[in-house]
Design a protein around this motif. Structure first.
Motif, short mmCIF file in Angstrom:
data_model
loop_
_atom_site.label_atom_id
_atom_site.label_comp_id
_atom_site.label_asym_id
_atom_site.label_seq_id
_atom_site.Cartn_x
_atom_site.Cartn_y
_atom_site.Cartn_z
N ARG A 173 0.88 -1.18 0.00
CA ARG A 173 0.00 0.00 0.00
C ARG A 173 0.91 1.23 0.00
NH1 ARG A 173 2.78 1.42 4.49
NH2 ARG A 173 2.67 -0.22 6.04
N SER B 157 -13.65 4.39 -0.95
CA SER B 157 -12.39 3.95 -0.36
C SER B 157 -11.93 2.70 -1.07
CB SER B 157 -12.59 3.64 1.13
OG SER B 157 -13.64 2.69 1.29
N CYS B 158 -10.67 2.38 -0.91
CA CYS B 158 -10.18 1.12 -1.48
C CYS B 158 -10.75 -0.06 -0.68
CB CYS B 158 -8.65 1.09 -1.47
SG CYS B 158 -7.96 -0.17 -2.55
N SER B 159 -10.99 0.15 0.60
CA SER B 159 -11.60 -0.91 1.42
C SER B 159 -12.99 -1.29 0.91
CB SER B 159 -11.67 -0.46 2.88
OG SER B 159 -10.38 -0.31 3.43
N THR C 159 -2.60 -1.89 -3.11
CA THR C 159 -3.90 -1.29 -2.85
C THR C 159 -3.75 0.19 -2.47
OG1 THR C 159 -3.97 -1.80 -0.48
CG2 THR C 159 -4.75 -3.50 -1.98
N ASP C 160 -4.76 0.97 -2.84
CA ASP C 160 -4.91 2.35 -2.36
C ASP C 160 -3.72 3.26 -2.70
OD1 ASP C 160 -6.57 4.25 -1.07
OD2 ASP C 160 -5.38 4.10 0.76
N SER D 217 -7.53 -1.79 3.52
CA SER D 217 -7.60 -2.51 2.25
C SER D 217 -6.51 -3.56 2.14
CB SER D 217 -7.52 -1.53 1.07
OG SER D 217 -6.34 -0.75 1.11
N LEU E 215 -11.80 -3.72 6.92
CA LEU E 215 -12.51 -3.02 5.85
C LEU E 215 -13.41 -1.92 6.41
CD1 LEU E 215 -13.45 -5.93 3.42
CD2 LEU E 215 -11.41 -4.50 3.44
N ILE F 146 -12.41 -3.57 -1.93
CA ILE F 146 -12.03 -4.92 -1.51
C ILE F 146 -13.27 -5.71 -1.10
CG2 ILE F 146 -10.71 -6.28 0.15
CD1 ILE F 146 -9.02 -4.84 -2.00
N GLY G 291 -11.26 1.05 7.26
CA GLY G 291 -10.83 1.76 6.07
C GLY G 291 -11.92 2.64 5.49
N ASP H 158 -7.45 3.55 5.56
CA ASP H 158 -7.85 2.85 4.34
C ASP H 158 -6.69 2.07 3.73
OD1 ASP H 158 -9.63 2.03 2.32
OD2 ASP H 158 -9.00 3.66 1.00
#
Length: 313
Positions: free
Chosen positions: A19, A122-124, A79-80, A30, A150, A127, A153, A26
């Motif tokens: 990340r 959010s990236c979470s 991620t993110d 994620s 998650l 996911i 995030g 987040d």
């Protein structure tokens, strides 16, 4: 794209998840949420998280130390993280295959496979979306550990659901996540409780910020000020949203001095500010961005341009 990602994950015995540097909830949510899902689904696989640990996020989790040899035939997932310069642990290039999963503007389309959704809060949240597809087509599993990551995030990147990025999908997602057994009170305490030092720092910010008639605001936190209140530059990340409570504010910038650079933290309630961040070694979301300058003279340029944006809005 989600199906392709799921199929690719099936093919690898070792998966390493990265990340961005200076992680926020987040980034951890994620990264570690995906790890927890994959560990629950594929106990025979080895799934690592990597990157420098942020002490203020210890309540969430901590990444692992990954040996160089693990990258040789690994699937790497980032991620993110919008651009390659911000990937924490630059060994991400040493894996066999690279997947980018992100919700920032796709200015740097890196990776052998990439899934970018700028509409996600959010990236979470992404996911979780990936998990729902994986559950349908590959019997993916989620446990309370993954749900907690998650949820954290999503809460972090939506400012507890007050930012415009919060959508019906966001609420539907967290509605599913809270069905899992984790302590939300304990999690919120970890995310939002502030030390006495940080509260004093917040008071200083409220007393000393400057705002013009068009709602453009700024404050400069020098090394001397940080030392006066006993806080670090990283600590101040918890205070970035504070000025958003000021009536009439449209956009604000917080300058935080470090030994070799000055962090520029930009937030907005309307004017698009990621274009400004890109002019100073940064980028991010339209309403929440970061940049870097190297001398205080540059801060006056940033302030002037922010004032122009707010005057036009």
């Amino acid at each position: 794209m989600k199906r392709q990602i799921i199929d690719t994950i099936k093919q690898y015995d070792t998966i390493i998840i990265h990340r961005h540097v200076r992680p926020d909830p987040d980034a951890y949510g994620s990264q570690m949420g995906l790890q927890a899902i994959l560990q629950a689904t594929y106990p025979e696989k080895t799934v690592y998280t990597t990157g420098e640990h942020e002490e203020s996020l210890s309540f969430l989790g901590e990444p692992q130390v990954v040996a160089d040899k693990e990258f040789e035939n690994a699937l790497v997932i980032v991620t993110d993280t919008a651009n390659t310069e911000r990937v924490d642990d630059q060994r991400y290039k040493q894996g066999k295959f690279l997947i980018k999963i992100d919700h920032h503007p796709n200015d740097d389309a890196y990776g052998d496979m990439l899934w970018v959704n700028t509409n996600a809060s959010s990236c979470s949240e992404m996911i979780y979306d990936l998990f729902t597809e994986g559950r349908k087509v590959a019997d993916w599993k989620m446990d309370s550990k993954a749900a907690r990551f998650l949820f954290a995030g999503i809460v972090g990147d939506t400012g507890r659901f007050i930012y415009p990025s919060t959508t019906e999908t966001t609420f539907n997602t967290v509605g599913e996540l809270i069905k899992y057994n984790f302590d939300r009170t304990e999690l919120f305490d970890g995310m939002y409780e502030l030390s006495r030092e940080l509260l004093h720092m917040q008071g200083y910010m409220f007393q000393n910020f400057v705002m013009d008639d068009n709602g453009a605001a700024y404050i400069k936190l020098t090394i001397e000020v940080l030392e006066q209140f006993g806080v670090t530059a990283s600590d101040t990340s918890l205070l970035v949203g504070s000025l958003g409570n000021v009536k009439g504010i449209k956009s604000w910038v917080i300058f935080v001095e470090e030994a070799d650079q000055i962090r520029v933290r930009l937030r907005s309630k309307g004017p698009i500010i990621n274009t400004l961040a890109k002019q100073y070694n940064g980028g991010g979301h339209p309403m929440a961005s970061g940049a870097t300058i190297y001398k205080w003279e540059e801060s006056e340029e940033v302030i002037s341009k922010l004032k122009e944006l707010c005057a036009k809005y």
